[in-house]
Design a protein around this motif. Structure first.
Motif, PDB file in Angstrom:
ATOM      1  N   VAL A 113       0.845  -1.206   0.000  1.00 37.27           N
ATOM      2  CA  VAL A 113       0.000   0.000   0.000  1.00 37.27           C
ATOM      3  C   VAL A 113       0.875   1.249   0.000  1.00 37.27           C
ATOM      4  O   VAL A 113       0.660   2.191  -0.770  1.00 37.27           O
ATOM      5  CB  VAL A 113      -0.929   0.002   1.227  1.00 37.27           C
ATOM      6  CG1 VAL A 113      -1.643   1.342   1.371  1.00 37.27           C
ATOM      7  CG2 VAL A 113      -1.949  -1.123   1.121  1.00 37.27           C
ATOM      8  N   HIS A 114       1.884   1.256   0.859  1.00 33.70           N
ATOM      9  CA  HIS A 114       2.764   2.421   0.945  1.00 33.70           C
ATOM     10  C   HIS A 114       3.617   2.573  -0.313  1.00 33.70           C
ATOM     11  O   HIS A 114       3.883   3.703  -0.755  1.00 33.70           O
ATOM     12  CB  HIS A 114       3.652   2.310   2.182  1.00 33.70           C
ATOM     13  CG  HIS A 114       2.915   2.540   3.463  1.00 33.70           C
ATOM     14  ND1 HIS A 114       2.283   3.733   3.750  1.00 33.70           N
ATOM     15  CD2 HIS A 114       2.720   1.734   4.540  1.00 33.70           C
ATOM     16  CE1 HIS A 114       1.725   3.661   4.951  1.00 33.70           C
ATOM     17  NE2 HIS A 114       1.979   2.458   5.456  1.00 33.70           N
ATOM     18  N   ALA A 115       4.047   1.461  -0.885  1.00 33.81           N
ATOM     19  CA  ALA A 115       4.837   1.541  -2.120  1.00 33.81           C
ATOM     20  C   ALA A 115       4.049   2.241  -3.211  1.00 33.81           C
ATOM     21  O   ALA A 115       4.595   3.079  -3.962  1.00 33.81           O
ATOM     22  CB  ALA A 115       5.240   0.139  -2.564  1.00 33.81           C
ATOM     23  N   ARG A 116       2.781   1.925  -3.306  1.00 33.40           N
ATOM     24  CA  ARG A 116       1.932   2.578  -4.308  1.00 33.40           C
ATOM     25  C   ARG A 116       1.823   4.081  -4.042  1.00 33.40           C
ATOM     26  O   ARG A 116       1.936   4.889  -4.964  1.00 33.40           O
ATOM     27  CB  ARG A 116       0.543   1.930  -4.287  1.00 33.40           C
ATOM     28  CG  ARG A 116      -0.469   2.610  -5.199  1.00 33.40           C
ATOM     29  CD  ARG A 116      -1.817   1.917  -5.112  1.00 33.40           C
ATOM     30  NE  ARG A 116      -2.865   2.697  -5.751  1.00 33.40           N
ATOM     31  CZ  ARG A 116      -4.151   2.376  -5.761  1.00 33.40           C
ATOM     32  NH1 ARG A 116      -4.545   1.261  -5.169  1.00 33.40           N
ATOM     33  NH2 ARG A 116      -5.041   3.140  -6.353  1.00 33.40           N
ATOM     34  N   ALA A 117       1.616   4.455  -2.773  1.00 34.63           N
ATOM     35  CA  ALA A 117       1.477   5.873  -2.444  1.00 34.63           C
ATOM     36  C   ALA A 117       2.768   6.634  -2.721  1.00 34.63           C
ATOM     37  O   ALA A 117       2.748   7.753  -3.261  1.00 34.63           O
ATOM     38  CB  ALA A 117       1.074   6.025  -0.979  1.00 34.63           C
ATOM     39  N   ILE A 118       3.907   6.042  -2.362  1.00 33.65           N
ATOM     40  CA  ILE A 118       5.205   6.681  -2.607  1.00 33.65           C
ATOM     41  C   ILE A 118       5.420   6.904  -4.097  1.00 33.65           C
ATOM     42  O   ILE A 118       5.832   7.986  -4.536  1.00 33.65           O
ATOM     43  CB  ILE A 118       6.346   5.811  -2.030  1.00 33.65           C
ATOM     44  CG1 ILE A 118       6.277   5.754  -0.507  1.00 33.65           C
ATOM     45  CG2 ILE A 118       7.717   6.336  -2.477  1.00 33.65           C
ATOM     46  CD1 ILE A 118       7.134   4.659   0.107  1.00 33.65           C
ATOM     47  N   SER A 119       5.114   5.888  -4.886  1.00 33.37           N
ATOM     48  CA  SER A 119       5.400   5.940  -6.314  1.00 33.37           C
ATOM     49  C   SER A 119       4.439   6.847  -7.070  1.00 33.37           C
ATOM     50  O   SER A 119       4.802   7.416  -8.108  1.00 33.37           O
ATOM     51  CB  SER A 119       5.367   4.527  -6.903  1.00 33.37           C
ATOM     52  OG  SER A 119       6.343   3.721  -6.284  1.00 33.37           O
ATOM     53  N   LYS A 120       3.221   6.994  -6.584  1.00 35.31           N
ATOM     54  CA  LYS A 120       2.259   7.878  -7.236  1.00 35.31           C
ATOM     55  C   LYS A 120       2.545   9.349  -6.994  1.00 35.31           C
ATOM     56  O   LYS A 120       2.115  10.215  -7.753  1.00 35.31           O
ATOM     57  CB  LYS A 120       0.832   7.564  -6.751  1.00 35.31           C
ATOM     58  CG  LYS A 120       0.207   6.320  -7.351  1.00 35.31           C
ATOM     59  CD  LYS A 120      -1.233   6.166  -6.909  1.00 35.31           C
ATOM     60  CE  LYS A 120      -2.127   7.294  -7.441  1.00 35.31           C
ATOM     61  NZ  LYS A 120      -3.549   7.078  -7.089  1.00 35.31           N
ATOM     62  N   HIS A 121       3.268   9.639  -5.906  1.00 34.64           N
ATOM     63  CA  HIS A 121       3.510  11.027  -5.521  1.00 34.64           C
ATOM     64  C   HIS A 121       4.530  11.673  -6.449  1.00 34.64           C
ATOM     65  O   HIS A 121       5.563  11.081  -6.766  1.00 34.64           O
ATOM     66  CB  HIS A 121       3.995  11.093  -4.074  1.00 34.64           C
ATOM     67  CG  HIS A 121       3.864  12.441  -3.453  1.00 34.64           C
ATOM     68  ND1 HIS A 121       4.740  13.471  -3.717  1.00 34.64           N
ATOM     69  CD2 HIS A 121       2.938  12.943  -2.596  1.00 34.64           C
ATOM     70  CE1 HIS A 121       4.374  14.539  -3.036  1.00 34.64           C
ATOM     71  NE2 HIS A 121       3.278  14.243  -2.346  1.00 34.64           N
ATOM     72  N   GLY A 122       4.280  12.888  -6.835  1.00 38.72           N
ATOM     73  CA  GLY A 122       5.161  13.558  -7.787  1.00 38.72           C
ATOM     74  C   GLY A 122       6.488  14.007  -7.219  1.00 38.72           C
ATOM     75  O   GLY A 122       7.411  14.340  -7.980  1.00 38.72           O
ATOM     76  N   ALA A 123       6.607  14.015  -5.886  1.00 41.19           N
ATOM     77  CA  ALA A 123       7.839  14.520  -5.271  1.00 41.19           C
ATOM     78  C   ALA A 123       8.584  13.441  -4.499  1.00 41.19           C
ATOM     79  O   ALA A 123       9.461  13.753  -3.680  1.00 41.19           O
ATOM     80  CB  ALA A 123       7.519  15.697  -4.344  1.00 41.19           C
TER      81      ALA A 123
ATOM     82  N   TYR B 111      -9.691   3.090   2.736  1.00 46.43           N
ATOM     83  CA  TYR B 111      -8.681   4.056   3.184  1.00 46.43           C
ATOM     84  C   TYR B 111      -7.529   4.308   2.224  1.00 46.43           C
ATOM     85  O   TYR B 111      -6.601   5.043   2.568  1.00 46.43           O
ATOM     86  CB  TYR B 111      -8.121   3.619   4.548  1.00 46.43           C
ATOM     87  CG  TYR B 111      -9.065   3.878   5.692  1.00 46.43           C
ATOM     88  CD1 TYR B 111      -9.533   5.155   5.954  1.00 46.43           C
ATOM     89  CD2 TYR B 111      -9.497   2.838   6.517  1.00 46.43           C
ATOM     90  CE1 TYR B 111     -10.403   5.398   7.001  1.00 46.43           C
ATOM     91  CE2 TYR B 111     -10.368   3.071   7.569  1.00 46.43           C
ATOM     92  CZ  TYR B 111     -10.815   4.360   7.813  1.00 46.43           C
ATOM     93  OH  TYR B 111     -11.678   4.586   8.852  1.00 46.43           O
ATOM     94  N   MET B 112      -7.542   3.749   1.017  1.00 53.08           N
ATOM     95  CA  MET B 112      -6.427   4.010   0.109  1.00 53.08           C
ATOM     96  C   MET B 112      -6.216   5.502  -0.138  1.00 53.08           C
ATOM     97  O   MET B 112      -5.071   5.976  -0.107  1.00 53.08           O
ATOM     98  CB  MET B 112      -6.629   3.271  -1.211  1.00 53.08           C
ATOM     99  CG  MET B 112      -5.372   3.253  -2.088  1.00 53.08           C
ATOM    100  SD  MET B 112      -3.983   2.381  -1.332  1.00 53.08           S
ATOM    101  CE  MET B 112      -2.594   3.419  -1.780  1.00 53.08           C
ATOM    102  N   PRO B 113      -7.263   6.301  -0.364  1.00 53.17           N
ATOM    103  CA  PRO B 113      -7.035   7.740  -0.512  1.00 53.17           C
ATOM    104  C   PRO B 113      -6.412   8.373   0.735  1.00 53.17           C
ATOM    105  O   PRO B 113      -5.620   9.319   0.630  1.00 53.17           O
ATOM    106  CB  PRO B 113      -8.436   8.306  -0.777  1.00 53.17           C
ATOM    107  CG  PRO B 113      -9.195   7.161  -1.359  1.00 53.17           C
ATOM    108  CD  PRO B 113      -8.677   5.949  -0.646  1.00 53.17           C
ATOM    109  N   ALA B 114      -6.739   7.841   1.912  1.00 51.36           N
ATOM    110  CA  ALA B 114      -6.166   8.378   3.148  1.00 51.36           C
ATOM    111  C   ALA B 114      -4.676   8.071   3.243  1.00 51.36           C
ATOM    112  O   ALA B 114      -3.891   8.898   3.715  1.00 51.36           O
ATOM    113  CB  ALA B 114      -6.902   7.807   4.362  1.00 51.36           C
ATOM    114  N   TYR B 115      -4.275   6.866   2.790  1.00 49.52           N
ATOM    115  CA  TYR B 115      -2.844   6.545   2.782  1.00 49.52           C
ATOM    116  C   TYR B 115      -2.088   7.488   1.848  1.00 49.52           C
ATOM    117  O   TYR B 115      -0.968   7.930   2.164  1.00 49.52           O
ATOM    118  CB  TYR B 115      -2.623   5.100   2.343  1.00 49.52           C
ATOM    119  CG  TYR B 115      -2.897   4.080   3.421  1.00 49.52           C
ATOM    120  CD1 TYR B 115      -2.030   3.914   4.504  1.00 49.52           C
ATOM    121  CD2 TYR B 115      -4.025   3.260   3.367  1.00 49.52           C
ATOM    122  CE1 TYR B 115      -2.284   2.987   5.493  1.00 49.52           C
ATOM    123  CE2 TYR B 115      -4.275   2.323   4.352  1.00 49.52           C
ATOM    124  CZ  TYR B 115      -3.411   2.193   5.417  1.00 49.52           C
ATOM    125  OH  TYR B 115      -3.655   1.264   6.409  1.00 49.52           O
TER     126      TYR B 115
END
Length: 341
Positions: free
Chosen positions: A15-25, A278-282
């Motif tokens: 879950v966190h890997a996805r959030a990290i990789s989607k973030h532009g920064a 909660y994916m959007p919250a992560y």
């Protein structure tokens, strides 16, 4: 660009890997896990490297570390990563042992490095909107809080045996939500718990159904209800009675269709799993972490917040076992570490 090392490649690590990789920064640079095939799967998905945890922590090309390993490793890894100059986001709880968590907080303070604890529900847009309405003053003073958190089904029994118990593993999210909304710690906690969903959970020394009452110095009250089984879906609701009205955050449902016929009115069930809910919250949680690191700003969920929620979980555990109310200050004092930070 924030270069990130992920420690732990299990379900929540993914879950966190996805959030990290989607973030532009931010960029997922390296992944570690005790099971190398798990680390390789995530690394391959996001073009990262597989390294050991020690290599990630010591690597000069890593700016921040996200810790999603088993709970009994959290404090050690937080201390190692901050000692190496990294910013850290660590999944809850800080530790299974309160004294160890308080000691970790003290040692991290000496490094001056930022640490955020992963209470992702603070970043849910529904709970955030409720908090904003409360903070605006339009509803007056918060008086009676009710938090409902029911899982659709229990986790595997092997997970239960190493989780630290329902109060430390599951309800700790709700303790933090109560602190977030009430803006203060309770004075006493009264808890009751039972194993009525799965007898194997009781045999493992845990409960699967529990309720806790939090009492505050100014007379306010909060009630938290947890269950490991809600056959209709993942039930996540907050209700806050205030002096000027009522605030409610309802469930996210599978769809918004309402069917109204002569036989009655029906609507969709709540979403079934925490990732759907909660994916959007992560993702919002990770954005808040990156923003705080890049702007050298205070973390929105501090290590002290994590210690406070763990102290409440310890108090609830003691109360459920003794059948008596437990003073939070006494739990902190008995940890051998004086007052909470």
């Amino acid at each position: 660009m924030l270069n990130v090392g992920l420690l732990g490649a299990g379900r929540i690590g993914a879950v966190h890997a996805r959030a990290i990789s989607k973030h532009g920064a931010s960029r997922l640079t390296a992944v570690s896990d005790a099971f190398q095939e798990n680390a390789k799967a995530i690394a391959d998905t996001y073009s990262a490297e597989v390294r050991t945890s020690e290599e990630i922590i010591s690597s000069p090309d890593i700016d921040a570390v996200l810790i999603a390993t088993p709970t009994d490793t959290h404090s050690d890894l937080i201390e190692a990563a901050t000692g190496a100059g990294k910013a850290v986001l660590c999944e809850k709880p800080v530790d299974l042992d309160l004294a160890r968590a308080i000691g970790c907080e003290a040692r991290v303070a000496q490094t001056g490095r930022p640490v955020m604890v992963g209470f992702n529900r603070r970043f849910d847009r529904n709970f955030g909107a409720l908090k904003a309405a409360l903070d605006s003053g339009e509803m007056g003073k918060a008086e009676l809080l009710s938090i409902t958190s029911f899982d659709p089904a229990p986790p595997p029994i092997q997970y239960i045996k190493t989780s630290g118990g329902l109060f430390r593993d599951m309800m700790i999210h709700d303790f933090d939500m109560a602190n977030f909304l009430m803006g203060d710690l309770p004075v006493t906690l009264s808890a009751t718990g039972a194993s009525i969903v799965d007898p194997d959970i009781g045999a493992a020394g845990d409960v699967d159904t529990a309720a806790v009452t939090l009492s505050y110095a100014d007379g306010r009250i909060a009630v938290i209800k947890n269950s490991r089984r809600a056959v209709y879906g993942y039930d996540q609701r907050v209700e806050l009675l205030c002096s000027e009205g009522l605030l409610q955050a309802e469930n996210m449902t599978e769809n918004t269709v309402v069917r109204s016929t002569r036989d009655g009115v029906s609507r969709a069930k709540p979403t079934y799993f925490f990732l759907e809910r909660y994916m959007p919250a992560y993702e919002a949680e990770w954005d808040a972490f990156v923003s705080a690191v890049n702007n050298n700003a205070p973390m929105p969920v501090s290590l002290a917040d994590g210690v406070a929620a763990l102290a409440m979980a310890e108090a609830a555990t003691q109360s459920a076992q003794s059948g008596l109310p437990v003073a939070l200050a006494n739990v902190i004092k008995d940890s051998g570490c004086g007052e909470a930070a």
